[in-house]
Design a protein around this motif. Structure first.
Motif: not given
Length: 594
Positions: A444-453
């Motif tokens: 899986d991708y890590q982090p599975n959910r990524l939030e950036i600006e």
């Protein structure tokens, strides 16, 4: 000393211990080794290679090395079996790192020798065949130093040195790790490990943890004349060194034909910020799974911006302590005065009064090995109903551990300001289905959910091995880890509330989007998307349909300015034996006008 079930934090007169079942904690990202190197079998070859994990032999990932830029954010993810952050036990976790010129993974699964004459040129520190974290000299000092005899050790038959703890009373060796330092935190002697974060079941302890950390506190040791220990070792003369300043400065040793007084030397702190400290995260018993939010427990580590090094390693320790131990092992009266008089005799820990019984009782309510208790009140009868409780005194508290393979800390590129945010996006897991990879995980991708600006940077990077078990499930060449990153096709059948209008990519879908000049992931151009799909900035040509002739390592650092939501997947690792390797990146408006 003070502690978590008699082996964890130390204060004068108090003792706590890290210590519960064959069990376990595993670093899932960055990849934990669990003492593996590159074994092509599901179980590791040598559980004593580098450190004492106390984990299942099938845990861990084969060697694959990464690098991180200074000041970047790395998400550390783990799973632990025996719960944390709930009423089932007392739980503490500590995350640390160390760097050193001679820190290495090695090329053999054999344990580095304790006898220097078995190393190349009698120099184990520089014998690159063997993996090594702590140094030979560090281990020698531990080997000859008296253990802290103020610690609670239950009914265990202890030996003299700091290699002997309640959890490791027979001085088993695991690389050059010092068992006493492993089982107790904060440790009272110098350690090469720098603290990142402490998770605790009682945040009132945070000030203590932060103040006692060697990040900020000077630590000392008893320094003997140069070559003193080596000389005695060569003569096969047993000698023990002092573990505190008073004893160090009040005794003499014979060296070179004369009596010499050793010196107490303080080496100073690591001179870095005190560790973060927060409440232990929730996890359930007997389950290597996600937290209440549906994701693995994690912590975002900011890589030091003043440290450049090619050879660093990360360590996670997990201590659990049963409810019978006073204050989770932190009670000031939990010390050597409560030790049993002999093996298999009751300890001095009072559990009887917790059940409304006198301390001296005939019902078997004693803190001892496998007690036989009489649970039922049967007045006016000679009938007894004894029950033996499976209870191992050296496991109530207990410490588990995992460490990564070596990674590098690199200077961020000169054109990226020190104030700019760099987020790392990696891949976790290994080849195989859920049974074959356990207690590791599937890809899986890590982090599975990524939030950036918008204006932040993403460092997309993954690694892997070519030495996984040949019969593990997966696509492409047997035994190999391979990855890519493709935008999923657009949503064509949205369900109300299931997808945002601005999202690109359908999580329920399994085909990549068609790439043209107006579509793409993260606003990347066509060439950059080809790189993510085929790794063609570094692939070896040949068979690329299933990425067989690409490399195990990929790295791309990009400045992201386009806002949006992108959902992506790996085209190779998407069949039903090990699906689904999918992730999401959300780019939101900048809060600082980046």
């Amino acid at each position: 000393s003070s502690g978590i079930n008699a082996e964890w934090p130390l204060r004068p007169g108090v003792c706590v211990a890290f210590a519960a079942v064959q069990g376990d904690v595993y670093l899932q990202g960055p990849r934990g080794s669990n003492n593996r190197l590159n074994e092509a079998n599901r179980a590791r070859n040598n559980g004593n290679r580098m450190f004492d994990s106390q984990n299942n032999a099938r845990g861990g990932y084969n060697q694959g090395n990464l690098f991180y830029y200074t000041g970047s954010t790395v998400q550390i993810e783990w799973t632990n079996q025996h719960s944390c952050g709930n009423v089932a036990n007392h739980c503490e976790l500590v995350v640390q790192y160390m760097c050193g010129d001679l820190v290495r993974d090695g090329t053999t699964t054999n344990t580095i020798p304790h006898d220097k004459w078995n190393c190349d040129r009698a120099d184990c520190n520089r014998d690159m065949e063997y993996g090594m974290h702590e140094s030979y000299d560090y281990y020698q000092e531990c080997k000859y130093r008296y253990r802290n005899k103020g610690l609670y050790t239950a009914d265990q038959n202890m030996r003299h040195s700091a290699r002997s703890t309640r959890q490791n009373n027979n001085e088993n060796r695991n690389g050059y790790e010092c068992a006493e330092e492993r089982d107790y935190y904060p440790y009272w002697h110098p350690s090469p490990w720098r603290d990142i974060v402490v998770f605790t079941g009682n945040t009132d302890r945070c000030s203590y943890y932060r103040e006692e950390s060697q990040n900020v506190k000077n630590k000392g040791y008893c320094k003997y004349p140069d070559n003193f220990l080596a000389f005695k070792d060569a003569q096969d003369i047993e000698v023990m060194t002092m573990n505190n300043q008073a004893d160090c400065e009040s005794h003499q040793v014979e060296h070179g034909g004369e009596l010499v007084t050793p010196e107490w030397v303080e080496i100073g702190s690591h001179n870095v910020a005190a560790p973060d400290c927060m409440a232990s995260p929730w996890s359930r018993d007997n389950h290597h799974g996600n937290n209440l939010d549906g994701f693995m427990n994690s912590y975002n580590w900011t890589v030091p911006d003043d440290l450049l090094h090619q050879n660093c390693v990360l360590r996670l320790r997990y201590n659990i302590t049963s409810g019978e131990v006073p204050d989770g092992g932190f009670h000031p009266d939990l010390n050597s005065t409560l030790n049993a008089d002999a093996d298999d005799e009751p300890t001095g820990i009072d559990i009887a009064t917790q059940y409304g019984l006198p301390v001296e009782n005939d019902r078997g309510y004693y803190f001892e090995q496998d007690p036989v208790v009489h649970v039922f009140d049967l007045p006016d009868t000679d009938v007894t109903i004894p029950l033996e409780v499976s209870f191992n005194t050296n496991q109530h508290g207990r410490t588990f551990e995992d460490r990564t393979h070596v990674f590098e800390i690199r200077q961020r590129p000169a054109d990226i300001p020190a104030s700019a945010t760099i987020r790392n996006l990696n891949v976790r897991g290994k080849r195989g289905n859920i049974v074959q990879t356990y207690p590791g995980v599937e890809y899986d991708y890590q982090p599975n959910r990524l939030e950036i600006e918008a204006g932040d940077y993403i460092h997309i990077q993954w690694t892997g091995a070519n030495s996984n078990p040949q019969n593990n499930a997966g696509s492409g060449r047997a035994g190999t880890d391979r990855h890519n990153m493709l935008l999923l096709r657009e949503i064509t059948w949205p369900k109300e509330g299931a997808f945002e209008d601005e999202a690109h990519g359908c999580f329920a879908c399994n085909y990549p989007a068609r790439i043209n000049n107006s579509t793409g992931i993260l606003g990347l151009d066509r060439r950059e998307q080809l790189m993510l799909a085929y790794l063609d900035n570094q692939q070896y040509y040949g068979d690329v349909e299933e990425l067989d002739d690409t490399g195990t390592h990929f790295s791309m650092l990009k400045h992201i300015t386009t806002e949006g939501i992108w959902r992506f997947f790996c085209s190779r690792n998407n069949n039903f034996t090990n699906r689904s390797q999918k992730g999401e990146i959300r780019v939101v408006a900048s809060s600082q006008g980046k």
